[in-house]
Design an enzyme around this catalytic site. Structure first.
Site, short mmCIF file in Angstrom:
data_model
loop_
_atom_site.label_atom_id
_atom_site.label_comp_id
_atom_site.label_asym_id
_atom_site.label_seq_id
_atom_site.Cartn_x
_atom_site.Cartn_y
_atom_site.Cartn_z
N THR A 1 0.99 -1.04 -0.12
CA THR A 1 -0.17 0.06 0.11
C THR A 1 0.45 1.12 0.14
O THR A 1 2.05 1.48 0.79
CB THR A 1 -1.26 0.19 0.78
OG1 THR A 1 -1.57 -1.06 1.35
CG2 THR A 1 -1.44 1.40 1.62
N THR B 1 4.19 4.97 -3.42
CA THR B 1 5.69 4.19 -4.74
C THR B 1 4.72 3.25 -4.92
O THR B 1 5.63 2.17 -5.95
CB THR B 1 6.81 4.11 -2.76
OG1 THR B 1 7.06 4.75 -2.56
CG2 THR B 1 7.68 3.84 -4.26
N GLU C 1 -0.21 -5.80 5.94
CA GLU C 1 1.22 -5.51 4.62
C GLU C 1 1.76 -6.18 5.58
O GLU C 1 2.52 -7.45 5.19
CB GLU C 1 1.48 -4.05 5.43
CG GLU C 1 1.01 -3.38 4.15
CD GLU C 1 1.47 -1.84 4.66
OE1 GLU C 1 1.11 -1.28 3.84
OE2 GLU C 1 2.19 -1.69 5.51
N LYS D 1 13.77 7.63 2.75
CA LYS D 1 13.56 6.46 3.58
C LYS D 1 14.64 5.76 4.38
O LYS D 1 14.05 5.06 5.58
CB LYS D 1 12.10 5.60 2.62
CG LYS D 1 11.35 6.34 1.69
CD LYS D 1 10.22 7.16 3.10
CE LYS D 1 8.82 7.19 2.07
NZ LYS D 1 8.38 6.89 1.73
#
Ligand code: 5RP
Length: 225
Positions: A27, A30, A104, A122
């Site tokens: 999700t 990206t 996830e 990140k």
């Protein structure tokens, strides 16, 4: 620039997908680039089926013609592709900025190989600048927040508009201001010991391959490298 890096990472991950694979579909923005590129492969004839980790991803897959799979019908997935909010040198991550952390994590645990795609912002030295999302049950959420605060971790109930954000699983999210996390495994264990905590956004052993978009390059590293 950040969007370009996300796109570059997403498009690089599509190269790992083979015809016939079952996929975990993460999700976030990206992952949306990955799905767009995957949709194009599907349009050209590639056959894949995927388990979406959120209603948002399911909706996007419908739009792109990517076939979905009922999670209950699969034992193992071949490949999972997901994003991250922070990732350190040991491939430990904070996830859940998009609110999908529970699904996830479940999908990552069911996958033979987990590929994480992210832009270069990140990649961090130490986890903890990004507020750590913690999914909690709604009943008694004030109490749960207090218990976590008693452990020395301040948090904010995630709000959208004027109301608490509700996950696809019907839960709330506390965004925890941990600051730099010296021992992520210890924090994970402490948070999970609080009754009412469903799961945390700490993903400590859920990444086999990391693809970082940096400038106009996709830098790929495997866990054993
Ligand atoms: C959603 C997530 C996302 O993977 C994470 O928030 C990264 O999102 P983006 O790709 O939009 O930066 O964990 O729960």
């Amino acid at each position: 620039m950040q969007n370009d890096e996300k796109r570059i990472a997403g498009e690089a991950a599509v190269e790992l997908v083979r015809d016939g694979m079952t996929l975990g579909l993460g999700t976030g923005s990206t992952v949306a680039f990955f799905l767009k590129a995957l949709g194009e492969k599907v349009r050209l004839g590639m056959k894949v089926r995927g388990v979406p980790t959120s209603e948002r991803t399911a909706h996007l897959c419908h739009q792109l013609g990517i076939e979905l799979l009922d999670f209950a019908s699969v034992d193992r997935l071949d490949l999972n592709v997901d994003g991250a909010d922070e990732v350190d040198h040991d491939f430990r991550m904070i996830k859940g900025g998009g609110g999908a952390l529970l699904r996830e994590k479940l999908v990552a645990l069911a996958s033979r190989r987990n590929v994480i795609i992210a832009d270069s912002s990140k990649a961090v030295e130490r986890l903890g600048a990004f507020p750590l999302p913690v999914e909690i049950v709604r009943f008694g959420h004030h109490q749960i927040k207090r218990r976590i605060e008693e452990m020395g971790v301040r948090s904010t109930l995630r709000i959208t508009g004027d109301v608490p954000y509700i996950t696809d699983n019907g839960h709330y999210i506390l965004d925890c201001q941990t600051g730099p996390i010296p021992d992520p495994a210890a924090l994970e264990a402490r948070l999970k010991s609080v009754t009412g905590v469903v799961d945390t956004g700490l993903f400590l052993c859920h990444c086999h391959t990391l693809i970082i978009g940096k400038g106009d390059e996709a830098i790929r590293r495997n866990k054993q490298d």
